[in-house]
Scaffold this motif. Structure first.
Motif, PDB file in Angstrom:
ATOM      1  N   GLY A   6      -0.615  15.031   5.889  1.00  0.00           N
ATOM      2  CA  GLY A   6      -1.604  15.516   6.841  1.00  0.00           C
ATOM      3  C   GLY A   6      -2.956  15.833   6.236  1.00  0.00           C
ATOM      4  O   GLY A   6      -3.957  15.922   6.949  1.00  0.00           O
ATOM      5  N   ASP A   7      -2.997  15.984   4.912  1.00  0.00           N
ATOM      6  CA  ASP A   7      -4.261  16.189   4.205  1.00  0.00           C
ATOM      7  C   ASP A   7      -4.756  14.901   3.554  1.00  0.00           C
ATOM      8  O   ASP A   7      -5.690  14.924   2.759  1.00  0.00           O
ATOM      9  N   GLY A   8      -4.090  13.775   3.852  1.00  0.00           N
ATOM     10  CA  GLY A   8      -4.469  12.500   3.257  1.00  0.00           C
ATOM     11  C   GLY A   8      -4.041  12.361   1.804  1.00  0.00           C
ATOM     12  O   GLY A   8      -4.523  11.498   1.093  1.00  0.00           O
ATOM     13  N   ARG A   9      -3.115  13.194   1.385  1.00  0.00           N
ATOM     14  CA  ARG A   9      -2.724  13.231  -0.027  1.00  0.00           C
ATOM     15  C   ARG A   9      -1.289  12.761  -0.260  1.00  0.00           C
ATOM     16  O   ARG A   9      -0.442  12.894   0.606  1.00  0.00           O
ATOM     17  N   VAL A  10      -1.076  12.266  -1.459  1.00  0.00           N
ATOM     18  CA  VAL A  10       0.268  12.076  -2.011  1.00  0.00           C
ATOM     19  C   VAL A  10       0.223  12.834  -3.336  1.00  0.00           C
ATOM     20  O   VAL A  10      -0.189  12.304  -4.362  1.00  0.00           O
ATOM     21  N   PRO A  47      -9.286  13.397   6.419  1.00  0.00           N
ATOM     22  CA  PRO A  47      -8.208  12.746   5.672  1.00  0.00           C
ATOM     23  C   PRO A  47      -7.635  11.549   6.430  1.00  0.00           C
ATOM     24  O   PRO A  47      -7.547  11.567   7.660  1.00  0.00           O
ATOM     25  N   ALA A  48      -7.253  10.526   5.686  1.00  0.00           N
ATOM     26  CA  ALA A  48      -6.582   9.358   6.262  1.00  0.00           C
ATOM     27  C   ALA A  48      -5.078   9.620   6.196  1.00  0.00           C
ATOM     28  O   ALA A  48      -4.471   9.535   5.128  1.00  0.00           O
ATOM     29  N   VAL A  49      -4.505   9.961   7.322  1.00  0.00           N
ATOM     30  CA  VAL A  49      -3.094  10.347   7.404  1.00  0.00           C
ATOM     31  C   VAL A  49      -2.228   9.108   7.640  1.00  0.00           C
ATOM     32  O   VAL A  49      -2.556   8.257   8.461  1.00  0.00           O
ATOM     33  N   GLY A  50      -1.120   9.026   6.913  1.00  0.00           N
ATOM     34  CA  GLY A  50      -0.150   7.959   7.139  1.00  0.00           C
ATOM     35  C   GLY A  50      -0.452   6.641   6.448  1.00  0.00           C
ATOM     36  O   GLY A  50       0.112   5.611   6.816  1.00  0.00           O
ATOM     37  N   VAL A  51      -1.314   6.644   5.441  1.00  0.00           N
ATOM     38  CA  VAL A  51      -1.599   5.414   4.698  1.00  0.00           C
ATOM     39  C   VAL A  51      -0.452   5.169   3.716  1.00  0.00           C
ATOM     40  O   VAL A  51      -0.117   6.043   2.906  1.00  0.00           O
ATOM     41  N   GLY A  52       0.143   4.002   3.791  1.00  0.00           N
ATOM     42  CA  GLY A  52       1.192   3.635   2.846  1.00  0.00           C
ATOM     43  C   GLY A  52       0.602   3.403   1.467  1.00  0.00           C
ATOM     44  O   GLY A  52      -0.453   2.770   1.333  1.00  0.00           O
ATOM     45  N   VAL A  53       1.282   3.914   0.443  1.00  0.00           N
ATOM     46  CA  VAL A  53       0.823   3.785  -0.943  1.00  0.00           C
ATOM     47  C   VAL A  53       2.016   3.379  -1.806  1.00  0.00           C
ATOM     48  O   VAL A  53       3.094   3.967  -1.690  1.00  0.00           O
ATOM     49  N   ALA A  54       1.808   2.381  -2.644  1.00  0.00           N
ATOM     50  CA  ALA A  54       2.840   1.974  -3.597  1.00  0.00           C
ATOM     51  C   ALA A  54       2.234   1.958  -4.995  1.00  0.00           C
ATOM     52  O   ALA A  54       1.080   1.568  -5.170  1.00  0.00           O
ATOM     53  N   LEU A  55       3.017   2.382  -5.972  1.00  0.00           N
ATOM     54  CA  LEU A  55       2.597   2.377  -7.370  1.00  0.00           C
ATOM     55  C   LEU A  55       3.427   1.340  -8.118  1.00  0.00           C
ATOM     56  O   LEU A  55       4.657   1.323  -7.994  1.00  0.00           O
ATOM     57  N   TYR A  56       2.736   0.492  -8.877  1.00  0.00           N
ATOM     58  CA  TYR A  56       3.387  -0.580  -9.629  1.00  0.00           C
ATOM     59  C   TYR A  56       3.091  -0.442 -11.121  1.00  0.00           C
ATOM     60  O   TYR A  56       2.000  -0.027 -11.512  1.00  0.00           O
ATOM     61  N   ALA A  57       4.063  -0.843 -11.922  1.00  0.00           N
ATOM     62  CA  ALA A  57       3.908  -0.950 -13.375  1.00  0.00           C
ATOM     63  C   ALA A  57       4.581  -2.241 -13.808  1.00  0.00           C
ATOM     64  O   ALA A  57       5.732  -2.488 -13.434  1.00  0.00           O
ATOM     65  N   ASP A  58       3.867  -3.068 -14.524  1.00  0.00           N
ATOM     66  CA  ASP A  58       4.425  -4.342 -15.010  1.00  0.00           C
ATOM     67  C   ASP A  58       5.032  -5.171 -13.878  1.00  0.00           C
ATOM     68  O   ASP A  58       6.089  -5.788 -14.044  1.00  0.00           O
ATOM     69  N   GLY A  59       4.399  -5.142 -12.696  1.00  0.00           N
ATOM     70  CA  GLY A  59       4.866  -5.930 -11.567  1.00  0.00           C
ATOM     71  C   GLY A  59       5.999  -5.308 -10.774  1.00  0.00           C
ATOM     72  O   GLY A  59       6.392  -5.831  -9.737  1.00  0.00           O
ATOM     73  N   ASP A  60       6.542  -4.198 -11.242  1.00  0.00           N
ATOM     74  CA  ASP A  60       7.649  -3.530 -10.555  1.00  0.00           C
ATOM     75  C   ASP A  60       7.130  -2.339  -9.758  1.00  0.00           C
ATOM     76  O   ASP A  60       6.348  -1.538 -10.276  1.00  0.00           O
ATOM     77  N   ARG A  61       7.601  -2.224  -8.534  1.00  0.00           N
ATOM     78  CA  ARG A  61       7.237  -1.051  -7.731  1.00  0.00           C
ATOM     79  C   ARG A  61       8.048   0.130  -8.219  1.00  0.00           C
ATOM     80  O   ARG A  61       9.271   0.104  -8.218  1.00  0.00           O
ATOM     81  N   ILE A  62       7.350   1.192  -8.624  1.00  0.00           N
ATOM     82  CA  ILE A  62       8.053   2.347  -9.181  1.00  0.00           C
ATOM     83  C   ILE A  62       7.977   3.577  -8.281  1.00  0.00           C
ATOM     84  O   ILE A  62       8.701   4.546  -8.515  1.00  0.00           O
ATOM     85  N   ALA A  63       7.113   3.544  -7.264  1.00  0.00           N
ATOM     86  CA  ALA A  63       7.025   4.664  -6.316  1.00  0.00           C
ATOM     87  C   ALA A  63       6.396   4.167  -5.032  1.00  0.00           C
ATOM     88  O   ALA A  63       5.570   3.252  -5.039  1.00  0.00           O
ATOM     89  N   VAL A  64       6.804   4.790  -3.923  1.00  0.00           N
ATOM     90  CA  VAL A  64       6.238   4.465  -2.615  1.00  0.00           C
ATOM     91  C   VAL A  64       6.190   5.742  -1.787  1.00  0.00           C
ATOM     92  O   VAL A  64       7.093   6.582  -1.879  1.00  0.00           O
ATOM     93  N   ALA A  65       5.117   5.887  -1.013  1.00  0.00           N
ATOM     94  CA  ALA A  65       4.946   7.090  -0.188  1.00  0.00           C
ATOM     95  C   ALA A  65       3.895   6.792   0.878  1.00  0.00           C
ATOM     96  O   ALA A  65       3.307   5.710   0.900  1.00  0.00           O
TER      97      ALA A  65
END
Length: 109
Positions: free
Chosen positions: A42-46, A20-38
């Motif tokens: 430790g399992d490479g999951r969000v 697993p790739a631990v600690g990778v920043g992930v952002a979710l966007y809709a219509d240009g707006d960031r709606i979630a970030v995480a």
């Protein structure tokens, strides 16, 4: 659309290390707006990045450059963007297989 309620999760695997790739920043966007970030756990999951989503086009942006820089590795892709469509209710899982010079993604379950 009321009651639509789609959810999104992701999983990042380091294909070079086979783990697993631990600690990778992930952002979710809709219509240009960031709606979630995480960041991946430790399992490479969000597992619960977002819920209650309606139909539309969404973008997941993975901070792959920061992940490899923290390991002292160069990468060709400072970020990876995966654009996908939510067309129905239910769960939408978007895995990312990652190496410094390649990546792959697919619709997971």
């Amino acid at each position: 659309m009321p009651g639509f309620g789609a959810t999104v999760s992701t999983h990042v695997l380091d294909a070079v290390r086979g783990m697993p790739a631990v600690g990778v920043g992930v952002a979710l966007y809709a219509d240009g707006d960031r709606i979630a970030v995480a960041s991946t756990n430790g399992d490479g999951r969000v597992p619960g990045l977002a819920s209650g989503l309606g139909p539309g086009t969404y973008r997941l942006v993975f901070a792959t450059g920061d992940y490899f820089a923290a390991r002292g590795e160069a990468t060709f892709y400072p970020e990876v963007t995966v654009t996908f469509a939510v067309t129905g209710p239910g769960h939408h899982h978007v895995p990312l297989l990652l190496s410094p010079f390649a990546f792959s993604t697919y619709r997971g379950s």
